[in-house]
Scaffold this motif. Structure first.
Motif, PDB file in Angstrom:
ATOM      1  N   GLN A  31     -20.415 -27.880  24.937  1.00  0.00           N
ATOM      2  CA  GLN A  31     -20.158 -28.237  23.535  1.00  0.00           C
ATOM      3  C   GLN A  31     -19.195 -29.423  23.451  1.00  0.00           C
ATOM      4  O   GLN A  31     -19.364 -30.319  22.619  1.00  0.00           O
ATOM      5  CB  GLN A  31     -19.582 -27.047  22.775  1.00  0.00           C
ATOM      6  CG  GLN A  31     -20.580 -25.965  22.465  1.00  0.00           C
ATOM      7  CD  GLN A  31     -19.938 -24.790  21.708  1.00  0.00           C
ATOM      8  OE1 GLN A  31     -18.730 -24.725  21.573  1.00  0.00           O
ATOM      9  NE2 GLN A  31     -20.784 -23.883  21.245  1.00  0.00           N
ATOM     10  N   LEU A  32     -18.194 -29.441  24.316  1.00  0.00           N
ATOM     11  CA  LEU A  32     -17.233 -30.545  24.331  1.00  0.00           C
ATOM     12  C   LEU A  32     -17.926 -31.856  24.678  1.00  0.00           C
ATOM     13  O   LEU A  32     -17.705 -32.878  24.030  1.00  0.00           O
ATOM     14  CB  LEU A  32     -16.108 -30.237  25.314  1.00  0.00           C
ATOM     15  CG  LEU A  32     -14.976 -31.249  25.378  1.00  0.00           C
ATOM     16  CD1 LEU A  32     -14.264 -31.332  24.040  1.00  0.00           C
ATOM     17  CD2 LEU A  32     -13.994 -30.870  26.476  1.00  0.00           C
ATOM     18  N   GLU A  33     -18.791 -31.823  25.692  1.00  0.00           N
ATOM     19  CA  GLU A  33     -19.533 -33.032  26.079  1.00  0.00           C
ATOM     20  C   GLU A  33     -20.437 -33.496  24.947  1.00  0.00           C
ATOM     21  O   GLU A  33     -20.539 -34.689  24.659  1.00  0.00           O
ATOM     22  CB  GLU A  33     -20.352 -32.780  27.353  1.00  0.00           C
ATOM     23  CG  GLU A  33     -19.526 -32.733  28.616  1.00  0.00           C
ATOM     24  CD  GLU A  33     -18.784 -34.038  28.865  1.00  0.00           C
ATOM     25  OE1 GLU A  33     -19.360 -35.132  28.692  1.00  0.00           O
ATOM     26  OE2 GLU A  33     -17.588 -33.950  29.209  1.00  0.00           O
ATOM     27  N   ALA A  34     -21.080 -32.551  24.272  1.00  0.00           N
ATOM     28  CA  ALA A  34     -21.965 -32.920  23.158  1.00  0.00           C
ATOM     29  C   ALA A  34     -21.153 -33.554  22.034  1.00  0.00           C
ATOM     30  O   ALA A  34     -21.573 -34.560  21.443  1.00  0.00           O
ATOM     31  CB  ALA A  34     -22.712 -31.688  22.654  1.00  0.00           C
ATOM     32  N   LEU A  35     -19.996 -33.009  21.748  1.00  0.00           N
ATOM     33  CA  LEU A  35     -19.146 -33.582  20.700  1.00  0.00           C
ATOM     34  C   LEU A  35     -18.632 -34.964  21.095  1.00  0.00           C
ATOM     35  O   LEU A  35     -18.572 -35.882  20.263  1.00  0.00           O
ATOM     36  CB  LEU A  35     -17.976 -32.650  20.397  1.00  0.00           C
ATOM     37  CG  LEU A  35     -18.293 -31.427  19.549  1.00  0.00           C
ATOM     38  CD1 LEU A  35     -17.072 -30.515  19.461  1.00  0.00           C
ATOM     39  CD2 LEU A  35     -18.737 -31.843  18.164  1.00  0.00           C
ATOM     40  N   LYS A  36     -18.265 -35.112  22.394  1.00  0.00           N
ATOM     41  CA  LYS A  36     -17.800 -36.423  22.850  1.00  0.00           C
ATOM     42  C   LYS A  36     -18.908 -37.455  22.725  1.00  0.00           C
ATOM     43  O   LYS A  36     -18.682 -38.586  22.269  1.00  0.00           O
ATOM     44  CB  LYS A  36     -17.330 -36.343  24.309  1.00  0.00           C
ATOM     45  CG  LYS A  36     -15.971 -35.760  24.488  1.00  0.00           C
ATOM     46  CD  LYS A  36     -15.590 -35.773  25.973  1.00  0.00           C
ATOM     47  CE  LYS A  36     -14.225 -35.163  26.206  1.00  0.00           C
ATOM     48  NZ  LYS A  36     -13.876 -35.152  27.634  1.00  0.00           N
ATOM     49  N   THR A  37     -20.113 -37.071  23.148  1.00  0.00           N
ATOM     50  CA  THR A  37     -21.258 -37.986  23.080  1.00  0.00           C
ATOM     51  C   THR A  37     -21.540 -38.355  21.629  1.00  0.00           C
ATOM     52  O   THR A  37     -21.750 -39.534  21.313  1.00  0.00           O
ATOM     53  CB  THR A  37     -22.505 -37.329  23.713  1.00  0.00           C
ATOM     54  OG1 THR A  37     -22.184 -36.899  25.029  1.00  0.00           O
ATOM     55  CG2 THR A  37     -23.675 -38.287  23.745  1.00  0.00           C
TER      56      THR A  37
ATOM     57  N   GLY B  92     -20.092 -22.940  28.482  1.00  0.00           N
ATOM     58  CA  GLY B  92     -20.536 -23.202  27.108  1.00  0.00           C
ATOM     59  C   GLY B  92     -19.568 -24.118  26.383  1.00  0.00           C
ATOM     60  O   GLY B  92     -19.983 -25.045  25.661  1.00  0.00           O
ATOM     61  N   TYR B  93     -18.288 -23.888  26.591  1.00  0.00           N
ATOM     62  CA  TYR B  93     -17.263 -24.741  25.973  1.00  0.00           C
ATOM     63  C   TYR B  93     -17.384 -26.176  26.478  1.00  0.00           C
ATOM     64  O   TYR B  93     -17.323 -27.122  25.706  1.00  0.00           O
ATOM     65  CB  TYR B  93     -15.866 -24.171  26.264  1.00  0.00           C
ATOM     66  CG  TYR B  93     -14.753 -25.068  25.803  1.00  0.00           C
ATOM     67  CD1 TYR B  93     -14.424 -25.155  24.452  1.00  0.00           C
ATOM     68  CD2 TYR B  93     -14.028 -25.829  26.715  1.00  0.00           C
ATOM     69  CE1 TYR B  93     -13.396 -25.987  24.023  1.00  0.00           C
ATOM     70  CE2 TYR B  93     -13.007 -26.660  26.307  1.00  0.00           C
ATOM     71  CZ  TYR B  93     -12.687 -26.740  24.954  1.00  0.00           C
ATOM     72  OH  TYR B  93     -11.682 -27.563  24.536  1.00  0.00           O
ATOM     73  N   GLY B  94     -17.559 -26.301  27.796  1.00  0.00           N
ATOM     74  CA  GLY B  94     -17.694 -27.642  28.382  1.00  0.00           C
ATOM     75  C   GLY B  94     -18.921 -28.365  27.829  1.00  0.00           C
ATOM     76  O   GLY B  94     -18.853 -29.564  27.510  1.00  0.00           O
TER      77      GLY B  94
ATOM     78  N   ARG C 224     -18.033 -13.492  32.803  1.00  0.00           N
ATOM     79  CA  ARG C 224     -18.058 -13.736  31.361  1.00  0.00           C
ATOM     80  C   ARG C 224     -17.210 -14.960  31.019  1.00  0.00           C
ATOM     81  O   ARG C 224     -17.619 -15.823  30.244  1.00  0.00           O
ATOM     82  CB  ARG C 224     -17.533 -12.500  30.632  1.00  0.00           C
ATOM     83  CG  ARG C 224     -17.589 -12.580  29.142  1.00  0.00           C
ATOM     84  CD  ARG C 224     -17.170 -11.231  28.515  1.00  0.00           C
ATOM     85  NE  ARG C 224     -16.984 -11.386  27.114  1.00  0.00           N
ATOM     86  CZ  ARG C 224     -15.823 -11.657  26.521  1.00  0.00           C
ATOM     87  NH1 ARG C 224     -14.737 -11.762  27.243  1.00  0.00           N
ATOM     88  NH2 ARG C 224     -15.751 -11.799  25.219  1.00  0.00           N
ATOM     89  N   LEU C 225     -16.048 -15.060  31.624  1.00  0.00           N
ATOM     90  CA  LEU C 225     -15.154 -16.183  31.366  1.00  0.00           C
ATOM     91  C   LEU C 225     -15.785 -17.495  31.853  1.00  0.00           C
ATOM     92  O   LEU C 225     -15.692 -18.528  31.182  1.00  0.00           O
ATOM     93  CB  LEU C 225     -13.811 -15.939  32.067  1.00  0.00           C
ATOM     94  CG  LEU C 225     -12.701 -16.939  31.771  1.00  0.00           C
ATOM     95  CD1 LEU C 225     -12.380 -16.985  30.285  1.00  0.00           C
ATOM     96  CD2 LEU C 225     -11.453 -16.572  32.562  1.00  0.00           C
TER      97      LEU C 225
END
Length: 187
Positions: free
Chosen positions: A169-175, A165-167, A158-159
């Motif tokens: 989302q982070l990549e999408a936000l960075k892009t 998922g966090y990674g 689960r972790l």
């Protein structure tokens, strides 16, 4: 005299009187029927209310009697269980008392049980009970540890999914940030 001068007027008066009489009789019959219908309706409503009260009272009595029967049955079952448990407890206590007496008898004679010597029967029973209890404890511990391992594995999976998922989302936000920053900011 009016009859001689106007015969048709008397006939009309008689007809009107007859008509009025018929109308008043019809009205009286209607009133009587209406009164009778109201009385019947009131009677039926009263009867229905009385029946509902009786039904509620009888249901309450029935439930009370049923609970009494269930209590008696449960009381009997519990008394039987208590009797069985009492007998079991007495048997176990007798067994343990005999083990204590046998142990005290060996010590009282100044003898210690040697490993080569066969222990008395109650002592063997006690040792066997102790071994069974230790085996049950070990089995329960193994089962518990197995369940804990499974829960840890599930939590790790689960972790990992959450981290992925966090990674993402982070990549999408960075892009998106880079695209806004260098791409044009004119928008």
């Amino acid at each position: 005299m009016p009859d001689k001068r106007r015969p048709w007027a008397a006939a009309t008066m008689a007809a009107e009187d007859g008509l009025l009489l018929l109308q008043s009789q019809a009205l009286a019959e209607e009133e009587a029927a209406k009164t009778k219908e109201e009385m019947l309706t009131r009677f039926l409503k009263d009867k229905l209310a009385k029946e509902e009260r009786s039904s509620a009272l009888n249901l309450h009595k029935l439930i009370t009697q049923w609970r009494a029967v269930l209590r008696e049955t449960k009381d009997e079952e519990l008394r039987q269980d208590i009797e069985i448990l009492s007998q079991t407890f007495a048997r176990v206590m007798d067994c343990k008392d005999s083990v204590i007496e046998a142990s005290a008898g060996l010590v009282g004679q100044g003898r210690r049980p040697s490993p080569l010597m066969t222990p008395p029967q109650p002592l063997q029973s006690l040792v066997r009970d102790l071994e069974e209890a230790e085996e049950q404890h070990a089995q329960a511990l193994r089962s518990h540890l197995h369940n804990i391992d499974r829960l840890l594995l599930l939590q790790r999976c689960r972790l990992m999914c959450l981290e992925e998922g966090y990674g993402a989302q982070l990549e999408a936000l960075k892009t998106e940030f880079e695209a806004e920053r260098y791409g044009g900011g004119e928008g």
